[in-house]
Scaffold this active site. Structure first.
Site, mmCIF file in Angstrom:
data_model
loop_
_atom_site.group_PDB
_atom_site.id
_atom_site.type_symbol
_atom_site.label_atom_id
_atom_site.label_comp_id
_atom_site.label_asym_id
_atom_site.label_seq_id
_atom_site.Cartn_x
_atom_site.Cartn_y
_atom_site.Cartn_z
ATOM 1 C CB SER A 167 41.210 37.811 45.865
ATOM 2 O OG SER A 167 41.187 39.078 46.483
ATOM 3 N N GLY A 223 46.241 39.405 47.382
ATOM 4 C CA GLY A 223 45.454 38.235 47.863
ATOM 5 C C GLY A 223 45.350 38.094 49.525
ATOM 6 C CD GLU A 260 51.384 41.429 41.019
ATOM 7 O OE1 GLU A 260 51.990 41.648 40.288
ATOM 8 O OE2 GLU A 260 50.510 40.508 41.093
ATOM 9 N NE ARG A 289 39.903 41.080 49.116
ATOM 10 C CZ ARG A 289 38.838 40.695 48.262
ATOM 11 N NH1 ARG A 289 37.782 41.355 48.522
ATOM 12 N NH2 ARG A 289 38.791 40.088 47.207
ATOM 13 N NE ARG A 329 34.305 41.877 47.476
ATOM 14 C CZ ARG A 329 34.205 41.395 48.562
ATOM 15 N NH1 ARG A 329 33.374 42.127 49.530
ATOM 16 N NH2 ARG A 329 34.566 40.066 49.025
ATOM 17 C CE1 TYR A 346 33.789 37.115 43.412
ATOM 18 C CE2 TYR A 346 33.669 39.300 44.358
ATOM 19 C CZ TYR A 346 34.288 38.565 43.022
ATOM 20 O OH TYR A 346 35.063 39.258 42.179
ATOM 21 C CB CYS A 370 14.464 45.226 37.813
ATOM 22 S SG CYS A 370 13.743 46.677 38.074
HETATM 23 C C1 LIG Z 1 43.812 40.743 41.536
HETATM 24 C C2 LIG Z 1 45.366 40.706 41.375
HETATM 25 C C3 LIG Z 1 46.144 41.034 42.537
HETATM 26 C C4 LIG Z 1 45.371 41.931 43.868
HETATM 27 O O1 LIG Z 1 44.515 40.834 44.509
HETATM 28 P P1 LIG Z 1 43.904 41.315 46.029
HETATM 29 O O2 LIG Z 1 43.466 40.050 46.485
HETATM 30 O O3 LIG Z 1 43.157 42.541 45.667
HETATM 31 O O4 LIG Z 1 45.302 41.747 46.871
HETATM 32 C C5 LIG Z 1 47.199 40.956 42.413
HETATM 33 N N1 LIG Z 1 47.963 40.313 41.544
HETATM 34 C C6 LIG Z 1 47.180 40.046 40.393
HETATM 35 C C7 LIG Z 1 48.032 39.339 39.193
HETATM 36 C C8 LIG Z 1 45.889 40.150 40.410
HETATM 37 O O5 LIG Z 1 45.137 39.462 39.369
#
Ligand SMILES: *Cc1c(COP(=O)(O)O)cnc(C)c1O
Length: 441
Positions: free
Chosen positions: A227, A259, A298, A301, A338, A342, A369
């Protein structure tokens, strides 16, 4: 010439930290009032903050839909939104309306999608440890694709699917690509809890196993290398490595995962959906993947992160001379973990004073806290900022609300969607009753 033109048009290479917030980091429907206040889609943001209280997530719904459409134009129908980035019933409905598929990675995410009326056949079910009951639910409701992640899961799923028609599955492989991103969000390297390793030969073994299965039908290959990735080369590498495996699988669905990175800070690069699509599609062609293959993605983000901001109220300002100034707000790691997880950076700005220079260096912290409860380390705000003012962090549409917690029994914030017709509350603020709703007395 408008002196703020650069702020609207994108990255100004001469930008300094004191410059006003770059408007390209704000939701697309943002505008500036005559008095320097932020408006989104015709709504004055401080009015929304007064109405709903703070902290408050505000999403530009028009931008979410626009981004979904851009992705569909580039990838055809084969775009799945990774719901873990941000999911609620309203969001699942938008995905349904816009004709996206939906990735889920737990029975809970699946249940929310189903409550929203999201069509099960457009759901993709991920996860490295799906339980029997989660798999059972997926089979019962007719989830479109189950992504098998381990040999144990193949056993589990075969046992459950035995007396059904063939269940369509993708195989998740780890292509051994080290995406250049934070270690905790790297998923494509050999040493990963996810998927079948290509280098180890497990991917080939799993494929052979699925080919001979009576109850499972292998229809696609899936990988997701991590990601917040800014290097298109990492994606091209992924395509090159997957191509021969995909050819040997004899299937026609090839999913490259999500990602794609987004800029959070002034001066960070932006990779457009067009550039990402070209890298994957041209890469696929160059690697000999036939044009008949369905190339799928997919994004999580990159679809939603830029579409939201989080508004907070300033409660305390503590100056430690020649050390730093802490500015405390009414949220923190419970609405945005986050930075803690990270070490992520954010910009910060005063929502009613958008055009002033941000001369004052402050560290914006939450109310929890924990000394680590930092939202913005060494952020910048106008020196006029005082107690009671509203400030906001941009680019909080992904992995903020979805990772929110009740730590310190702080109630989770509400979420408001704005569009060209008005605004609506899609998630109400958590209440004290919610906080004790699980207690058994
Ligand atoms: C988290 C995830 C995504 C999305 O990742 P982003 O960085 O938010 O675009 C897509 N596919 C799988 C399998 C994931 O675990």
């Amino acid at each position: 010439m408008n002196p703020y033109q650069d702020m609207f048009e994108g990255i100004n290479p001469d930008i300094t930290p004191e410059d006003p917030i770059a408007l390209h980091l704000l939701p697309e429907g943002s505008g500036v009032g005559r008095d320097g206040s932020l408006w989104i889609r015709g709504q004055k943001v401080s009015d929304l903050a007064k109405e709903f209280g703070t902290p408050l997530f505000i999403y530009d719904e028009v931008q979410i839909r626009d981004r979904a459409r851009q992705l569909k134009n580039l990838f055809g129908a084969d775009v799945a939104y990774a719901s873990k980035a941000f999911l609620c019933i309203a969001m699942a409905k938008i995905c349904a309306d816009e004709g996206l598929h939906l990735d889920v990675a737990s029975g809970g995410e699946l249940a929310v999608a189903l409550r929203a009326g999201f069509p099960a056949e457009r759901v993709v079910f991920h996860g490295n440890n799906k339980s029997r009951s989660e798999l059972q639910l997926a089979l019962e409701v007719g989830v479109g694709r189950i992504v098998v992640d381990s040999f144990n899961e193949i056993d589990r799923l075969e046992a459950l699917a035995a007396d059904r028609g063939p269940v369509k599955v993708w195989i998740r492989v780890t292509p051994g690509v080290e995406a250049h991103t934070h270690e905790f969000v790297m998923t494509g390297q050999d040493d990963s809890k996810f998927g079948f390793g290509m280098m180890s030969g497990d991917a080939k073994l799993a494929m052979d196993r699925l080919r001979t299965s009576d109850s499972l039908q292998l229809v696609g290959v899936h990988a997701h290398i991590g990601s917040q990735i800014f290097s298109l080369d990492s994606f091209v590498k992924e395509v090159e490595i997957l191509a021969p495996f995909f050819a040997s699988a004899g299937v026609d669905e090839l999913n490259f995962g999500g990602g794609l990175g987004v800029p959070y800070l002034q001066g960070e690069p932006r990779i457009s959906f067009e550039e990402w699509a070209s890298a994957l599609q041209d890469g696929a062609r160059a690697a000999g993947i036939p044009s008949s293959a369905r190339i799928m993605v997919e994004p999580g983000r990159s679809l939603v992160a830029p579409t939201a901001i989080t508004v907070y109220e300033v409660g305390t300002i503590k100056e430690i001379p020649s050390v730093r100034t802490y500015l405390s707000v009414d949220g923190g790691m419970s609405d945005n973990p986050r930075p803690v997880l990270y070490d992520s950076g954010y910009e910060v700005f005063a929502i009613d004073n958008l055009l002033s220079f941000r001369e004052r260096k402050v560290t914006v912290v939450g109310k929890h806290c924990e000394s680590g409860d930092i939202l913005v380390k060494d952020g910048r705000l106008p020196s006029s900022v005082k107690i009671g003012d509203y400030i906001a962090t941009p680019v909080t549409g992904a992995y903020g609300y979805s990772m929110a917690s009740n730590y310190n029994k702080v109630t989770r914030p509400p979420v408001v969607f704005v569009n060209n017709e008005g605004y609506r509350l899609v998630l109400r603020r958590e209440t004290v009753d919610d906080l004790v709703s699980l207690d058994v007395e």
